[in-house]
Design a protein around this motif. Structure first.
Motif, PDB file in Angstrom:
ATOM      1  N   MET A   1       0.839  -1.204   0.000  1.00 37.05           N
ATOM      2  CA  MET A   1       0.000   0.000   0.000  1.00 37.05           C
ATOM      3  C   MET A   1       0.874   1.254   0.000  1.00 37.05           C
ATOM      4  O   MET A   1       1.802   1.357   0.793  1.00 37.05           O
ATOM      5  CB  MET A   1      -0.896  -0.015   1.249  1.00 37.05           C
ATOM      6  N   ALA A   2       0.560   2.124  -0.867  1.00 38.41           N
ATOM      7  CA  ALA A   2       1.352   3.362  -0.960  1.00 38.41           C
ATOM      8  C   ALA A   2       1.013   4.265   0.222  1.00 38.41           C
ATOM      9  O   ALA A   2      -0.147   4.368   0.621  1.00 38.41           O
ATOM     10  CB  ALA A   2       1.054   4.076  -2.263  1.00 38.41           C
ATOM     11  N   THR A   3       2.040   4.870   0.746  1.00 38.08           N
ATOM     12  CA  THR A   3       1.804   5.803   1.849  1.00 38.08           C
ATOM     13  C   THR A   3       1.531   7.199   1.277  1.00 38.08           C
ATOM     14  O   THR A   3       2.090   7.579   0.248  1.00 38.08           O
ATOM     15  CB  THR A   3       3.002   5.831   2.826  1.00 38.08           C
ATOM     16  N   ASN A   4       0.641   7.918   1.923  1.00 37.54           N
ATOM     17  CA  ASN A   4       0.359   9.262   1.420  1.00 37.54           C
ATOM     18  C   ASN A   4       1.188  10.310   2.165  1.00 37.54           C
ATOM     19  O   ASN A   4       0.951  11.505   2.051  1.00 37.54           O
ATOM     20  CB  ASN A   4      -1.141   9.582   1.511  1.00 37.54           C
ATOM     21  N   LYS A   5       2.144   9.817   2.965  1.00 40.67           N
ATOM     22  CA  LYS A   5       3.027  10.753   3.680  1.00 40.67           C
ATOM     23  C   LYS A   5       4.068  11.317   2.726  1.00 40.67           C
ATOM     24  O   LYS A   5       4.685  10.568   1.974  1.00 40.67           O
ATOM     25  CB  LYS A   5       3.747  10.027   4.822  1.00 40.67           C
ATOM     26  N   THR A   6       4.274  12.620   2.780  1.00 34.46           N
ATOM     27  CA  THR A   6       5.293  13.237   1.948  1.00 34.46           C
ATOM     28  C   THR A   6       6.657  12.795   2.463  1.00 34.46           C
ATOM     29  O   THR A   6       6.879  12.794   3.677  1.00 34.46           O
ATOM     30  CB  THR A   6       5.212  14.777   2.057  1.00 34.46           C
TER      31      THR A   6
END
Ligand SMILES: [Fe+2]
Ligand SMILES: [Fe+2]
Length: 169
Positions: A1-6
């Protein structure tokens, strides 16, 4: 799952390193009076006392840098300065009554200065890269004082202190 944290960037690194050196300066502030008290040479005592006053200013400047980036001053444990000051404490204990004590104190103090020079040099460069001109100027002022202190300690090391240690052998 891709993280949406910059991903963390240079600004985060700058903030983290600022917390590291803030911790280190406060640790140095607590250590310098002990070193001044321990030193045998009046010149070395005076050098530590002078740098204590400068270090108070270094802490205040770092607080200004926190303000420049809109953050509250916060310290993050700096393992490097803990190690360097721990070695200094060992010297003070193990060489308490030795004529070589001052040479050991000088070596410990120069390790501290070199650490600070490394940190301030890096942080000044990062501040410039981040466009933080005022922060870069503040860091540069401290960097100059650390370098001056290092030179003064080298002079002391080359003169009376080491001579005294050798003469007592
Ligand atoms: Fe400093
Ligand atoms: Fe220093």
């Amino acid at each position: 799952m891709a993280t949406n944290k910059t991903p963390k960037g240079l600004d985060d690194l700058f903030h983290d390193t600022l917390k590291d050196i803030y911790f280190a300066e406060k640790k140095i502030l607590a250590t310098l009076p002990k070193m001044a008290k321990a030193a045998h040479s009046p010149d070395l005592k005076a050098a530590f006392e002078k740098h204590y006053t400068e270090t108070q200013e270094h802490v205040a400047r770092l607080e200004e840098v926190f303000e420049v980036i809109g953050k509250k001053p916060a310290a993050k444990t700096c393992a490097a300065i803990m190690g360097i000051t721990e070695e200094g404490a060992e010297i003070m204990e193990e060489y308490k009554d030795s004529p070589a004590l001052d040479a050991g104190l000088l070596a410990a103090a120069q390790a501290v200065e070199h650490y600070e020079i490394s940190r301030y040099g890096t942080m000044r460069t990062w501040a410039s890269e981040l466009g933080l001109t005022e922060a870069a100027q503040l860091l540069d002022l401290t960097l100059a004082e650390e370098k001056k202190t290092d030179v003064a300690l080298t002079k002391l090391a080359e003169s009376a202190v080491n001579v005294a240690a050798e003469a007592a052998e």
